[in-house]
Design a protein around this motif. Structure first.
Motif, PDB file in Angstrom:
ATOM      1  N   ALA A 111       0.858  -1.179   0.000  1.00 26.49           N
ATOM      2  CA  ALA A 111       0.000   0.000   0.000  1.00 26.49           C
ATOM      3  C   ALA A 111       0.897   1.233   0.000  1.00 26.49           C
ATOM      4  O   ALA A 111       1.993   1.219   0.569  1.00 26.49           O
ATOM      5  CB  ALA A 111      -0.917   0.012   1.219  1.00 26.49           C
ATOM      6  N   ASP A 127       1.003   7.515  -7.182  1.00 29.22           N
ATOM      7  CA  ASP A 127       0.649   6.700  -8.356  1.00 29.22           C
ATOM      8  C   ASP A 127       1.899   6.099  -8.996  1.00 29.22           C
ATOM      9  O   ASP A 127       1.893   4.935  -9.410  1.00 29.22           O
ATOM     10  CB  ASP A 127      -0.116   7.535  -9.388  1.00 29.22           C
ATOM     11  N   ARG A 130       3.082   3.215  -6.829  1.00 28.45           N
ATOM     12  CA  ARG A 130       2.245   2.031  -7.058  1.00 28.45           C
ATOM     13  C   ARG A 130       2.652   1.316  -8.346  1.00 28.45           C
ATOM     14  O   ARG A 130       2.775   0.093  -8.381  1.00 28.45           O
ATOM     15  CB  ARG A 130       0.769   2.427  -7.134  1.00 28.45           C
ATOM     16  N   LEU A 141      -2.177  -2.737  -3.609  1.00 32.44           N
ATOM     17  CA  LEU A 141      -3.555  -2.570  -3.164  1.00 32.44           C
ATOM     18  C   LEU A 141      -4.059  -1.234  -3.704  1.00 32.44           C
ATOM     19  O   LEU A 141      -3.951  -0.206  -3.049  1.00 32.44           O
ATOM     20  CB  LEU A 141      -3.621  -2.632  -1.638  1.00 32.44           C
ATOM     21  N   GLU A 142      -4.572  -1.272  -4.907  1.00 33.26           N
ATOM     22  CA  GLU A 142      -4.971  -0.052  -5.618  1.00 33.26           C
ATOM     23  C   GLU A 142      -6.080   0.725  -4.912  1.00 33.26           C
ATOM     24  O   GLU A 142      -6.183   1.934  -5.076  1.00 33.26           O
ATOM     25  CB  GLU A 142      -5.412  -0.396  -7.055  1.00 33.26           C
ATOM     26  N   ASP A 143      -6.892   0.050  -4.123  1.00 38.69           N
ATOM     27  CA  ASP A 143      -7.999   0.730  -3.456  1.00 38.69           C
ATOM     28  C   ASP A 143      -7.629   1.241  -2.062  1.00 38.69           C
ATOM     29  O   ASP A 143      -8.449   1.835  -1.379  1.00 38.69           O
ATOM     30  CB  ASP A 143      -9.208  -0.202  -3.361  1.00 38.69           C
ATOM     31  N   VAL A 144      -6.387   1.037  -1.655  1.00 40.08           N
ATOM     32  CA  VAL A 144      -5.933   1.505  -0.344  1.00 40.08           C
ATOM     33  C   VAL A 144      -5.086   2.742  -0.576  1.00 40.08           C
ATOM     34  O   VAL A 144      -3.945   2.656  -1.017  1.00 40.08           O
ATOM     35  CB  VAL A 144      -5.127   0.418   0.394  1.00 40.08           C
ATOM     36  N   LYS A 145      -5.677   3.896  -0.277  1.00 39.37           N
ATOM     37  CA  LYS A 145      -5.003   5.161  -0.556  1.00 39.37           C
ATOM     38  C   LYS A 145      -5.199   6.136   0.592  1.00 39.37           C
ATOM     39  O   LYS A 145      -6.230   6.127   1.260  1.00 39.37           O
ATOM     40  CB  LYS A 145      -5.547   5.786  -1.848  1.00 39.37           C
ATOM     41  N   GLU A 172      -7.365   2.547   9.262  1.00 42.05           N
ATOM     42  CA  GLU A 172      -8.119   1.877   8.199  1.00 42.05           C
ATOM     43  C   GLU A 172      -7.184   1.301   7.143  1.00 42.05           C
ATOM     44  O   GLU A 172      -7.380   0.181   6.673  1.00 42.05           O
ATOM     45  CB  GLU A 172      -9.118   2.847   7.560  1.00 42.05           C
ATOM     46  N   LYS A 176      -6.652  -2.752   6.242  1.00 39.76           N
ATOM     47  CA  LYS A 176      -6.800  -3.300   4.882  1.00 39.76           C
ATOM     48  C   LYS A 176      -5.530  -4.035   4.439  1.00 39.76           C
ATOM     49  O   LYS A 176      -5.603  -5.089   3.803  1.00 39.76           O
ATOM     50  CB  LYS A 176      -7.151  -2.178   3.903  1.00 39.76           C
TER      51      LYS A 176
END
Length: 185
Positions: A111, A127, A130, A141-145, A172, A176
């Motif tokens: 993340a 970005d 990642r 984990l593309e949705d963990v930002k 949070e 994740k």
């Protein structure tokens, strides 16, 4: 058993807000998660295949690989330098990507979070981190930002560990990452 997460901070500055953010993550890690802050990225030489030879890998790079090999996941903290990630973080990812296909980052959840002075909190740099971590073999984990803007003013008088909103968001993120690591195990 605790999920072990290695934190790599892309800023070497003593007063780095990203360093403070990593410290906050370690301090407030939820039960079942352990954050280890890697010390020594400044000592890791720039990746060069000529020096990445079994038996003579530079000691600092070997320490990084050893630390990374013993964890379940990664949490990368990136400031934004001239619109992209700092070289020290890219270099760490390069060392962890080798040997090709079997590097210490390979197959492990990653993340990316951070803070920057700009109004978007360093999203361009994050970005890029990642992308690099994914190409290196990490399971990004593309949705963990988490991108926190205005770091210079927001953290002028308050350490991120004492900012309730930041602590909640970091918790949070760590939950994740821990869940992803448990699934990957």
């Amino acid at each position: 058993m605790s999920v072990r997460i290695l934190a790599l901070v892309g800023s070497l500055r003593a007063g780095s807000h990203n360093r403070q953010l990593a410290e906050a993550a370690a301090k407030h890690a939820p039960a079942g998660a352990e954050i280890e802050l890697f010390e020594g990225l400044a000592d890791v030489p720039f990746y060069n295949e000529d020096i990445d030879v079994e038996g003579s890998v530079p000691a600092a790079a070997a320490r990084l690989r050893e630390a990374a090999g013993g964890v379940d996941a990664f949490l990368l903290f990136s400031p934004e330098y001239n619109g992209t990630m700092p070289a020290v973080l890219k270099n760490a990812i390069d060392w962890l990507s080798r040997p090709y296909g079997a590097g210490a980052i390979s197959g492990k959840p990653v993340a990316v979070v951070g803070t920057a002075f700009g109004q978007y909190g360093g999203v361009w740099a994050q970005d890029d981190v990642r992308k690099s971590a994914g190409v290196a073999g990490g399971v990004v984990l593309e949705d963990v930002k988490l991108s926190i803007p205005g770091s210079v003013t927001r953290f002028a008088d308050t350490h991120p560990a004492d900012d309730a909103e930041v602590v909640t968001a970091l918790t949070e993120v760590i939950e994740k990452v821990s869940s992803a690591a448990a699934v990957a195990a």
